[in-house]
Scaffold this motif. Structure first.
Motif, PDB file in Angstrom:
ATOM      1  N   ASN A 221       0.899  -1.218  -0.122  1.00 25.02           N
ATOM      2  CA  ASN A 221       0.202   0.184  -0.058  1.00 25.02           C
ATOM      3  C   ASN A 221       0.931   1.309   0.058  1.00 25.02           C
ATOM      4  O   ASN A 221       0.586   2.222  -0.499  1.00 25.02           O
ATOM      5  N   ILE A 225       1.098   4.258  -3.306  1.00 27.29           N
ATOM      6  CA  ILE A 225       0.874   5.708  -3.271  1.00 27.29           C
ATOM      7  C   ILE A 225       1.943   6.564  -4.339  1.00 27.29           C
ATOM      8  O   ILE A 225       1.407   7.384  -5.003  1.00 27.29           O
ATOM      9  N   ILE A 352      -5.720   3.196   3.975  1.00 27.88           N
ATOM     10  CA  ILE A 352      -4.478   3.913   3.175  1.00 27.88           C
ATOM     11  C   ILE A 352      -4.557   3.589   1.806  1.00 27.88           C
ATOM     12  O   ILE A 352      -4.575   4.816   0.934  1.00 27.88           O
ATOM     13  N   SER A 353      -5.255   2.460   1.382  1.00 23.51           N
ATOM     14  CA  SER A 353      -5.337   2.168  -0.253  1.00 23.51           C
ATOM     15  C   SER A 353      -6.303   3.032  -0.717  1.00 23.51           C
ATOM     16  O   SER A 353      -6.205   3.050  -1.951  1.00 23.51           O
ATOM     17  N   VAL A 354      -7.351   3.497  -0.079  1.00 24.09           N
ATOM     18  CA  VAL A 354      -8.546   4.096  -0.668  1.00 24.09           C
ATOM     19  C   VAL A 354      -7.754   5.364  -1.270  1.00 24.09           C
ATOM     20  O   VAL A 354      -8.384   5.932  -2.378  1.00 24.09           O
ATOM     21  N   TYR A 355      -6.686   6.078  -0.678  1.00 26.88           N
ATOM     22  CA  TYR A 355      -6.091   7.136  -1.276  1.00 26.88           C
ATOM     23  C   TYR A 355      -5.913   7.175  -2.673  1.00 26.88           C
ATOM     24  O   TYR A 355      -6.101   7.680  -3.634  1.00 26.88           O
ATOM     25  N   TYR A 356      -4.719   6.019  -3.002  1.00 26.09           N
ATOM     26  CA  TYR A 356      -4.287   5.806  -4.467  1.00 26.09           C
ATOM     27  C   TYR A 356      -5.341   5.220  -5.303  1.00 26.09           C
ATOM     28  O   TYR A 356      -5.356   5.599  -6.545  1.00 26.09           O
ATOM     29  N   LEU A 358      -8.599   6.329  -5.173  1.00 22.93           N
ATOM     30  CA  LEU A 358      -9.463   7.519  -5.634  1.00 22.93           C
ATOM     31  C   LEU A 358      -8.808   8.432  -6.218  1.00 22.93           C
ATOM     32  O   LEU A 358      -9.397   9.251  -6.787  1.00 22.93           O
ATOM     33  N   ARG A 359      -7.525   8.684  -6.066  1.00 24.59           N
ATOM     34  CA  ARG A 359      -6.808   9.478  -6.875  1.00 24.59           C
ATOM     35  C   ARG A 359      -6.940   9.295  -8.401  1.00 24.59           C
ATOM     36  O   ARG A 359      -7.111  10.291  -9.099  1.00 24.59           O
TER      37      ARG A 359
END
Length: 412
Positions: A221, A225, A352-356, A358-359
């Motif tokens: 994860n 990012i 944490i994985s939601v960030y990349y 959703l990016r």
């Protein structure tokens, strides 16, 4: 040496779904990239046969033969884009590291045979139990070597180093096949060998797998990012997913094992779907695999962007999609087995994985494209694969009971 029990049947069905969707997404892509030779499809079938042998083998030589049949086919498929330096490099890296890992696995099998005198999984288990061989150094070495051999196939840390380079260089359809099929086959053999042949050593391998699960989730994860290439991002995402599955493996209860089976089927749909979107957004000589290439796609190709968003949200574990239910079962199994910290670390990693994920979605819908992606041709076969992957992802999120009850019966 080979069985057709419920466990094998579940994995064989999953592997056939993966192979079928791979054929569909390959039809337009392979001819576009000039690799649509007869041997391309034959090698996918050989690899599929190897995966099935791994899932159904009850004898270590059969499992090893399955692993080699699968691996050799994938080595060649990874280098199919012969004019592309990255493709040849990815095949070469995978071959060298794969051969090295296979050596470890064979050593593990040899030590196991030397200590017990059998290669049948059930005979090994009964011999260890009857002779109380828990301090046998040969068996402990075998346990370590088998962990290394299988760890390479499922891309767990620290045996993951090949994954991003190979996933990036291989043809995208083969990357999708590797990310789903190889992982499913690796986990089927890992579960079969450890739970059938080595249950007496569970206290020993639980502590090792606990650390590997945490390291695999976290490394996958955190490095994902910083990736700018969608295939490399999905490669590190695939490493993180191996970590989530290992959480249930550590739990080791019935909920965990059935959760792994459910997770691998859900993961097959959402990952193959995401790679299908990557294929459809490219064209000959212009793959469009940088994450910045996805800017503005939501306006120009709304249905494709919406599909990609569904698969990314499913991988992030957002309800009501298949990925959410899969993670729920995995972390519930860890809590049930009193591995509270492991479940907490799993949930944090999932956050944490939601960030990349959703990016990519934000780029598709909230950024203007710097350059126009034009001239895309949507072949019917990959579009059908995309629709089937969407149906599978939604079905496993909204109606998980059928697949989960099948998984539970499979491990009975």
């Amino acid at each position: 040496m080979f069985t057709s029990d419920g466990f094998a049947m579940f994995f064989i069905i999953t592997i056939i779904i993966i192979a079928f969707l791979t054929f569909l997404i390959s039809m337009g892509y392979a001819s576009r990239e000039g690799i649509g030779f007869g041997e391309y499809y034959a090698l996918i079938l050989f690899a599929t046969l190897g995966m099935m042998l791994m899932a159904a083998g009850t004898h270590l030589i059969v499992i090893f033969l399955g692993l080699e049949t699968m691996s050799i086919s994938i080595y060649i498929l990874a280098g199919m884009l012969r004019e592309d330096r990255r493709s040849v490099e990815s095949a070469f890296k995978y071959f060298l590291l794969g051969a090295f890992a296979t050596g470890f696995l064979l050593y593990g099998i040899a030590f196991l045979y030397g200590a017990t005198g059998s290669l049948y999984l059930k005979d090994i288990a009964s011999y260890i139990a009857s002779k109380k061989l828990l301090d046998n150094p040969m068996l402990l070495m075998s346990l370590a070597f088998l962990t290394i051999g299988f760890g390479f196939k499922i891309a767990s840390v620290p045996f993951h180093m090949w994954t991003p380079d190979v996933y990036e260089g291989a043809p995208t359809s083969i990357t999708a096949f590797m990310a789903t099929g190889v992982k499913a086959a690796g986990f089927s053999a890992l579960i079969r060998v450890f739970f059938t042949a080595l249950p007496e050593f569970r206290p020993d391998w639980t502590s090792i797998m606990w650390l590997i699960a945490v390291a695999t989730m976290t490394v996958g994860n955190i490095i994902a990012i910083s990736q700018n290439n969608i295939k490399r991002m999905l490669a590190y995402s695939s490493i993180a997913h191996a970590g989530y599955i290992l959480v249930a493996f550590v739990a080791g209860n019935k909920s965990g094992t059935s959760g792994i089976l459910f997770y691998l089927m859900a993961y097959a749909f959402m990952n193959l779907g995401a790679f299908t979107c990557v294929i459809l957004l490219g064209k000959k000589g212009e793959e469009n695999i940088l994450i910045t290439d996805y800017a503005g796609v939501g306006f120009k190709y709304p249905l494709l962007a919406a599909s990609m968003t569904v698969f990314l949200l499913s991988m992030a574990g957002i309800p009501p999609l298949g990925g959410f239910m899969a993670k729920l079962y995995i972390f519930s199994a860890a809590v049930e087995a009193k591995f509270y910290w492991l479940a907490i670390l799993g949930v944090l990693n999932s956050a944490i994985s939601v960030y990349y994920y959703l990016r990519v979605t934000v780029l598709m819908y909230f950024r203007e494209s710097e350059r126009e992606i034009t001239g895309l041709q949507f072949s019917p076969a990959p579009v059908i694969a995309l629709i089937l992957a969407l149906i599978g992802t939604f079905y496993m999120g909204l109606f998980p009971a059928n697949v989960l009850s099948f998984a539970q019966k499979s491990i009975a």
